[in-house]
Write a protein that holds these residues in place. Structure first.
Motif, PDB file in Angstrom:
ATOM      1  N   ASN A  42       0.709  -1.259   0.056  1.00 30.29           N
ATOM      2  CA  ASN A  42       0.016  -0.213   0.033  1.00 30.29           C
ATOM      3  C   ASN A  42       0.930   1.409   0.098  1.00 30.29           C
ATOM      4  OD1 ASN A  42      -2.576  -1.165   0.110  1.00 30.29           O
ATOM      5  ND2 ASN A  42      -2.729  -1.423   2.169  1.00 30.29           N
ATOM      6  N   GLU A  43       2.002   1.151   0.297  1.00 31.02           N
ATOM      7  CA  GLU A  43       2.979   2.399   0.607  1.00 31.02           C
ATOM      8  C   GLU A  43       3.573   2.910  -0.897  1.00 31.02           C
ATOM      9  OE1 GLU A  43       5.885   1.491   3.481  1.00 31.02           O
ATOM     10  OE2 GLU A  43       4.162   1.228   5.188  1.00 31.02           O
ATOM     11  N   VAL A  44       3.474   1.774  -1.887  1.00 27.72           N
ATOM     12  CA  VAL A  44       4.384   1.906  -3.244  1.00 27.72           C
ATOM     13  C   VAL A  44       3.329   3.123  -4.011  1.00 27.72           C
ATOM     14  CG1 VAL A  44       4.498   0.953  -5.355  1.00 27.72           C
ATOM     15  CG2 VAL A  44       4.823  -0.403  -3.105  1.00 27.72           C
ATOM     16  N   ASP A  45       4.309   4.036  -4.651  1.00 26.62           N
ATOM     17  CA  ASP A  45       3.561   5.284  -5.202  1.00 26.62           C
ATOM     18  C   ASP A  45       3.315   4.790  -6.685  1.00 26.62           C
ATOM     19  OD1 ASP A  45       2.930   7.624  -6.234  1.00 26.62           O
ATOM     20  OD2 ASP A  45       5.118   8.197  -6.614  1.00 26.62           O
ATOM     21  N   ILE A  46       2.028   4.808  -6.777  1.00 24.85           N
ATOM     22  CA  ILE A  46       1.287   4.231  -8.244  1.00 24.85           C
ATOM     23  C   ILE A  46       0.641   5.514  -9.068  1.00 24.85           C
ATOM     24  CG2 ILE A  46       0.973   1.793  -7.446  1.00 24.85           C
ATOM     25  CD1 ILE A  46      -1.910   2.604  -7.322  1.00 24.85           C
ATOM     26  N   GLU A  47       1.048   6.609  -8.513  1.00 26.63           N
ATOM     27  CA  GLU A  47       0.650   7.636  -9.285  1.00 26.63           C
ATOM     28  C   GLU A  47       1.127   7.824 -10.697  1.00 26.63           C
ATOM     29  OE1 GLU A  47      -1.633  11.027  -9.550  1.00 26.63           O
ATOM     30  OE2 GLU A  47      -1.133   9.809  -7.662  1.00 26.63           O
ATOM     31  N   GLY A  48       0.091   7.778 -11.753  1.00 24.28           N
ATOM     32  CA  GLY A  48       0.553   7.683 -13.166  1.00 24.28           C
ATOM     33  C   GLY A  48       0.741   6.596 -13.500  1.00 24.28           C
ATOM     34  N   VAL A  49       0.736   5.480 -13.055  1.00 18.91           N
ATOM     35  CA  VAL A  49       0.927   4.097 -13.524  1.00 18.91           C
ATOM     36  C   VAL A  49      -0.422   3.671 -14.019  1.00 18.91           C
ATOM     37  CG1 VAL A  49       1.681   1.730 -12.899  1.00 18.91           C
ATOM     38  CG2 VAL A  49       3.006   3.749 -11.966  1.00 18.91           C
ATOM     39  N   GLU A  50      -0.377   3.364 -15.349  1.00 16.45           N
ATOM     40  CA  GLU A  50      -1.482   2.629 -15.798  1.00 16.45           C
ATOM     41  C   GLU A  50      -1.875   1.214 -15.423  1.00 16.45           C
ATOM     42  OE1 GLU A  50      -2.967   3.785 -19.820  1.00 16.45           O
ATOM     43  OE2 GLU A  50      -1.949   5.745 -19.764  1.00 16.45           O
ATOM     44  N   PRO A  51      -3.026   1.033 -15.240  1.00 19.16           N
ATOM     45  CA  PRO A  51      -3.394  -0.587 -14.844  1.00 19.16           C
ATOM     46  C   PRO A  51      -3.041  -1.521 -16.336  1.00 19.16           C
ATOM     47  CG  PRO A  51      -5.304   0.732 -14.723  1.00 19.16           C
ATOM     48  CD  PRO A  51      -4.499   1.743 -15.160  1.00 19.16           C
ATOM     49  N   MET A  52      -2.494  -2.594 -15.915  1.00 20.47           N
ATOM     50  CA  MET A  52      -2.232  -3.544 -16.901  1.00 20.47           C
ATOM     51  C   MET A  52      -3.370  -4.789 -17.228  1.00 20.47           C
ATOM     52  SD  MET A  52       1.972  -4.121 -15.997  1.00 20.47           S
ATOM     53  CE  MET A  52       1.938  -5.636 -17.217  1.00 20.47           C
ATOM     54  N   THR A  53      -3.581  -4.730 -18.360  1.00 16.57           N
ATOM     55  CA  THR A  53      -4.583  -5.907 -18.669  1.00 16.57           C
ATOM     56  C   THR A  53      -3.751  -7.347 -18.761  1.00 16.57           C
ATOM     57  OG1 THR A  53      -4.483  -5.611 -21.112  1.00 16.57           O
ATOM     58  CG2 THR A  53      -6.397  -4.444 -19.496  1.00 16.57           C
ATOM     59  N   SER A  54      -2.662  -7.216 -18.928  1.00 15.81           N
ATOM     60  CA  SER A  54      -1.735  -8.355 -19.299  1.00 15.81           C
ATOM     61  C   SER A  54      -0.191  -8.208 -18.949  1.00 15.81           C
ATOM     62  CB  SER A  54      -1.919  -9.012 -20.928  1.00 15.81           C
ATOM     63  OG  SER A  54      -0.983  -9.879 -21.112  1.00 15.81           O
ATOM     64  N   ALA A  55       0.224  -9.170 -18.418  1.00 15.57           N
ATOM     65  CA  ALA A  55       1.703  -8.742 -18.060  1.00 15.57           C
ATOM     66  C   ALA A  55       2.573  -8.867 -19.359  1.00 15.57           C
ATOM     67  CB  ALA A  55       2.377  -9.967 -17.324  1.00 15.57           C
ATOM     68  N   VAL A  56       2.046  -9.316 -20.574  1.00 14.82           N
ATOM     69  CA  VAL A  56       2.779  -9.273 -21.870  1.00 14.82           C
ATOM     70  C   VAL A  56       2.007  -8.381 -22.670  1.00 14.82           C
ATOM     71  CG1 VAL A  56       3.934 -11.679 -21.653  1.00 14.82           C
ATOM     72  CG2 VAL A  56       1.752 -11.596 -22.422  1.00 14.82           C
ATOM     73  N   GLU A  57       1.909  -7.336 -22.643  1.00 14.08           N
ATOM     74  CA  GLU A  57       1.072  -6.405 -23.587  1.00 14.08           C
ATOM     75  C   GLU A  57       1.656  -6.320 -24.794  1.00 14.08           C
ATOM     76  OE1 GLU A  57      -1.075  -3.133 -22.783  1.00 14.08           O
ATOM     77  OE2 GLU A  57      -1.543  -3.386 -20.758  1.00 14.08           O
ATOM     78  N   GLY A  58       1.145  -6.119 -25.783  1.00 11.95           N
ATOM     79  CA  GLY A  58       1.634  -5.978 -26.963  1.00 11.95           C
ATOM     80  C   GLY A  58       1.914  -7.075 -27.974  1.00 11.95           C
ATOM     81  N   LEU A  59       2.032  -8.155 -27.437  1.00 16.84           N
ATOM     82  CA  LEU A  59       2.324  -9.541 -27.907  1.00 16.84           C
ATOM     83  C   LEU A  59       0.945 -10.108 -28.209  1.00 16.84           C
ATOM     84  CD1 LEU A  59       4.943 -11.008 -25.587  1.00 16.84           C
ATOM     85  CD2 LEU A  59       5.244 -10.341 -27.963  1.00 16.84           C
ATOM     86  N   SER A  60       0.944 -10.745 -29.565  1.00 14.33           N
ATOM     87  CA  SER A  60      -0.319 -11.515 -29.832  1.00 14.33           C
ATOM     88  C   SER A  60       0.016 -12.878 -30.066  1.00 14.33           C
ATOM     89  CB  SER A  60      -0.867 -10.775 -31.072  1.00 14.33           C
ATOM     90  OG  SER A  60       0.004 -10.825 -31.986  1.00 14.33           O
ATOM     91  N   LEU A  61      -0.940 -13.672 -29.444  1.00 15.70           N
ATOM     92  CA  LEU A  61      -0.595 -15.080 -29.487  1.00 15.70           C
ATOM     93  C   LEU A  61      -1.192 -15.629 -30.910  1.00 15.70           C
ATOM     94  CD1 LEU A  61      -2.308 -16.200 -26.032  1.00 15.70           C
ATOM     95  CD2 LEU A  61      -0.125 -16.051 -26.884  1.00 15.70           C
ATOM     96  N   PRO A  62      -0.528 -16.715 -31.471  1.00 15.79           N
ATOM     97  CA  PRO A  62      -0.669 -17.079 -32.931  1.00 15.79           C
ATOM     98  C   PRO A  62      -1.982 -17.692 -32.850  1.00 15.79           C
ATOM     99  CG  PRO A  62       0.896 -18.312 -31.875  1.00 15.79           C
ATOM    100  CD  PRO A  62       0.696 -17.396 -30.789  1.00 15.79           C
ATOM    101  N   MET A  63      -2.828 -17.423 -34.046  1.00 13.40           N
ATOM    102  CA  MET A  63      -4.179 -18.122 -33.899  1.00 13.40           C
ATOM    103  C   MET A  63      -3.912 -19.029 -34.974  1.00 13.40           C
ATOM    104  SD  MET A  63      -5.904 -16.308 -32.022  1.00 13.40           S
ATOM    105  CE  MET A  63      -7.645 -16.274 -32.365  1.00 13.40           C
ATOM    106  N   ARG A  64      -5.154 -20.179 -34.765  1.00 16.55           N
ATOM    107  CA  ARG A  64      -5.036 -21.446 -35.769  1.00 16.55           C
ATOM    108  C   ARG A  64      -6.586 -21.582 -36.108  1.00 16.55           C
ATOM    109  NH1 ARG A  64      -7.197 -25.702 -33.171  1.00 16.55           N
ATOM    110  NH2 ARG A  64      -7.260 -25.615 -31.023  1.00 16.55           N
ATOM    111  N   GLU A  65      -6.517 -22.283 -37.134  1.00 17.80           N
ATOM    112  CA  GLU A  65      -7.924 -22.687 -37.562  1.00 17.80           C
ATOM    113  C   GLU A  65      -8.649 -23.708 -36.376  1.00 17.80           C
ATOM    114  OE1 GLU A  65      -9.795 -21.538 -40.176  1.00 17.80           O
ATOM    115  OE2 GLU A  65      -8.261 -20.030 -40.499  1.00 17.80           O
TER     116      GLU A  65
END
Length: 96
Positions: A42-65
């Motif tokens: 609770n003491e960590v300053d998180i001002e200006g840090v946007e919430p993450m929806t994933s730990a690996v943002e920007g990566l897309s998983l390969p799709m298959r049929e």
């Protein structure tokens, strides 16, 4: 927040856990350690840090049929089933 032995007994009862009396004091100490760690977070300053929806943002998983691969061979699919009848798995009845 401090967790005492009375609280540990109450939580164990609510959770339906059989907690031997000799484990009550060590459990209270463990829970107090966890609560201290949470307070530290609770003491960590998180001002200006946007919430993450994933730990690996920007990566897309390969799709298959989406195609059926084993559905056309029921004998092979049911070969390892403990019990099968008329092309279906046989399971115990769970609802009366």
């Amino acid at each position: 927040m401090s967790i005492d032995e009375k609280t540990v007994r109450k939580v164990a009862k609510l959770a339906r856990l059989a907690l031997p009396e000799e484990r009550v004091a060590p459990m209270a100490a463990e829970l107090n350690g966890i609560m201290a760690w949470i307070e530290q977070l609770n003491e960590v300053d998180i001002e200006g840090v946007e919430p993450m929806t994933s730990a690996v943002e920007g990566l897309s998983l390969p799709m298959r049929e989406d195609v059926v691969t084993d559905g056309d061979n029921p004998e092979r699919v049911l070969k390892n089933a403990p019990k099968a009848e008329d092309g279906f798995f046989v399971v115990p009845k769970v609802v009366e």
